[in-house]
Design an enzyme around this catalytic site. Sequence first.
Site, PDB file in Angstrom:
ATOM      1  NE  ARG A 102      -3.482  13.959  12.645  1.00  0.00           N
ATOM      2  CZ  ARG A 102      -4.774  13.713  11.906  1.00  0.00           C
ATOM      3  NH1 ARG A 102      -4.723  13.223  10.664  1.00  0.00           N
ATOM      4  NH2 ARG A 102      -5.716  14.016  12.646  1.00  0.00           N
ATOM      5  CD1 TRP A 103      -1.645   5.064  11.408  1.00  0.00           C
ATOM      6  CD2 TRP A 103      -0.313   4.517   9.757  1.00  0.00           C
ATOM      7  NE1 TRP A 103      -0.939   4.050  11.791  1.00  0.00           N
ATOM      8  CE2 TRP A 103       0.148   3.816  11.015  1.00  0.00           C
ATOM      9  CE3 TRP A 103       0.630   4.333   8.496  1.00  0.00           C
ATOM     10  CZ2 TRP A 103       1.011   2.699  10.812  1.00  0.00           C
ATOM     11  CZ3 TRP A 103       1.599   3.430   8.409  1.00  0.00           C
ATOM     12  CH2 TRP A 103       1.833   2.609   9.740  1.00  0.00           C
ATOM     13  CG  LEU A 104      -6.858   9.988  10.043  1.00  0.00           C
ATOM     14  CD1 LEU A 104      -8.039  10.667   9.420  1.00  0.00           C
ATOM     15  CD2 LEU A 104      -6.856  10.359  11.370  1.00  0.00           C
ATOM     16  NE  ARG A 154      -5.704   7.657   3.811  1.00  0.00           N
ATOM     17  CZ  ARG A 154      -5.143   8.565   3.755  1.00  0.00           C
ATOM     18  NH1 ARG A 154      -5.340   9.927   4.414  1.00  0.00           N
ATOM     19  NH2 ARG A 154      -4.408   8.902   2.521  1.00  0.00           N
ATOM     20  N   GLY A 155      -5.010   2.979   4.461  1.00  0.00           N
ATOM     21  CA  GLY A 155      -4.472   1.732   4.123  1.00  0.00           C
ATOM     22  C   GLY A 155      -3.260   1.408   5.115  1.00  0.00           C
ATOM     23  CG  ASP A 180      -4.735  19.547   8.746  1.00  0.00           C
ATOM     24  OD1 ASP A 180      -5.546  19.546   7.775  1.00  0.00           O
ATOM     25  OD2 ASP A 180      -3.777  19.039   9.047  1.00  0.00           O
ATOM     26  CE1 TYR A 202      -2.140   7.272   5.072  1.00  0.00           C
ATOM     27  CE2 TYR A 202      -0.172   5.934   5.148  1.00  0.00           C
ATOM     28  CZ  TYR A 202      -1.236   5.896   4.985  1.00  0.00           C
ATOM     29  OH  TYR A 202      -1.806   4.896   4.100  1.00  0.00           O
ATOM     30  NE  ARG A 203      -0.847  16.201  10.925  1.00  0.00           N
ATOM     31  CZ  ARG A 203      -1.916  16.939  11.278  1.00  0.00           C
ATOM     32  NH1 ARG A 203      -2.136  17.777  10.402  1.00  0.00           N
ATOM     33  NH2 ARG A 203      -2.247  16.862  12.496  1.00  0.00           N
ATOM     34  CG  ASN A 237      -1.700   1.200   1.198  1.00  0.00           C
ATOM     35  OD1 ASN A 237      -2.769   1.370   0.598  1.00  0.00           O
ATOM     36  ND2 ASN A 237      -1.351   2.121   2.061  1.00  0.00           N
TER      37      ASN A 237
END
EC number: 4.1.1.98
Length: 493
Positions: free
Chosen positions: A189-191, A194-195, A287, A176-177, A172
């Site tokens: 920082r991945w929600l 998200r993959g 943001d 991501y920041r 994948n």
Amino acid sequence: MSFKDLRSFIDHLEANGELKRISYPVDPHLEMTEIADRVLRAKGPALLFENPTNHSMPVLANLFGTPKRVAMALGKEDPLALRDVGELLAFLKEPEPPRGFKDAISKIPMFKQALNMPPKTVRNPACQQVVKTGDEVDLTQLPIQHCWPGDVAPLVTWGLTITKGPRKSRQNLGIYRQQLLGKNKLIMRWLSHRGGALDFADFKEQFPGERYPVVVALGSDPVTILGAVTPVPDAMSEYAFAGLLRGERTEVCKALSCDLEVPASSEIILEGYIDPDEMAEEGPYGDHTGYYNETDKFPVFTVTHITHRKDPIYHSTYTGRPPDEPAMLGVALNEVFVPILRKQYPEIIDFYLPPEGCSYRMAVISIRKQYPGHAKRVMMGAWSFLRQFMYTKFIVVVDDDVNCRDWNDVIWAITTRMDPKRDTVMIDNTPIDYLDFASPVAGLGSKMGLDATNKREGETNREWGTPIVMDPKVKQKIDSIWDELGIDDSPTL
């Protein structure tokens, strides 16, 4: 025209007046953001800061700062031509059965091309010309931007994060920041949807307590970068899709510390791992909403290797109140979404994500209305069909006589074709962007649909208004005598 690496795209932009080199020393701490923001709002060129203060590595900014440059990155000159990309994605997501033998034969080249685009592994890649390990690893040597006064630390913004789940055959790619935490640490920082986060969750379940390998590529070729932000079918890798767009296979190489494959032409590669037990407070950061977001805990990415090209270029951006680079990217990718939505809902005429709506929080859709309740069906479809729109808070549906990209038209339709109670759809407890502080609960909020279409029998008992339209013959006559009237027909009239 295709670009095998970031440098060839930079050369192309410069040759076409779309890139400006800045030799004057500029500080990555706030100054680059102010310059890039002014230039982007003026629809200016990409910027190459050749002498960042206290750093020897140039910084590339505003690369995708106009829809035109997004199109150029994909070998197109006009953003509208990106609908070809959408047509390809629509076909790959849901190929139609052939209508006959001739149609089946005509589809063979596209299937063959899709099957022949796996990444190509190369040896001695440019991204590993210089290798740093152990004490040599020092992220503070990178000219990482500190974008806004209230930001807690410098922020890696254009990192292409590469992960793989234990049950998946493909990798994948996601953007991501990443907050700078130390010489060898970043906060990823991945929600949760998200993959990368899903891959990590699967890994933790299958290998509890073990370190999870992760690689971040900075300064990859533009097609691979954009492949990571387009709605690629789940069964297809972003590398294969980038190869389709480029017309030749994406070149990759094995990372030094794990089996993950990285774009071979990248400027910089960060290799390392995430310890499932190591989390850190991330933020606050300015943001794309135009506000500083709340803090939250995310995994820590420990960097064990830094590899890069000789004389690397650091690719960066900032996010802020629209217009910003993500908003411009959204304007361009809007054209990609139109054919995908039309494939599922042929009645859709056009689809628009206003950039001032933070790229995805509001959508306006024009349809060829066919029956009562049709607008509500389209709303529900748009919210559910593509995961890119799961965070869209407002959807406005208008008729095909309304230009959904013209606020004058849209507001006219809302104020003349809507009853607030009858034509407003409210849905509670739906997924909402965690950055949306207006929602009552983090990550959970409501959605609103506005049916601004003409109402049919069953939706109203009243006689519906007929729009005022001039007689075409009169319009034609006035067109023919206009020059003789001596009236200035400037847009200010």
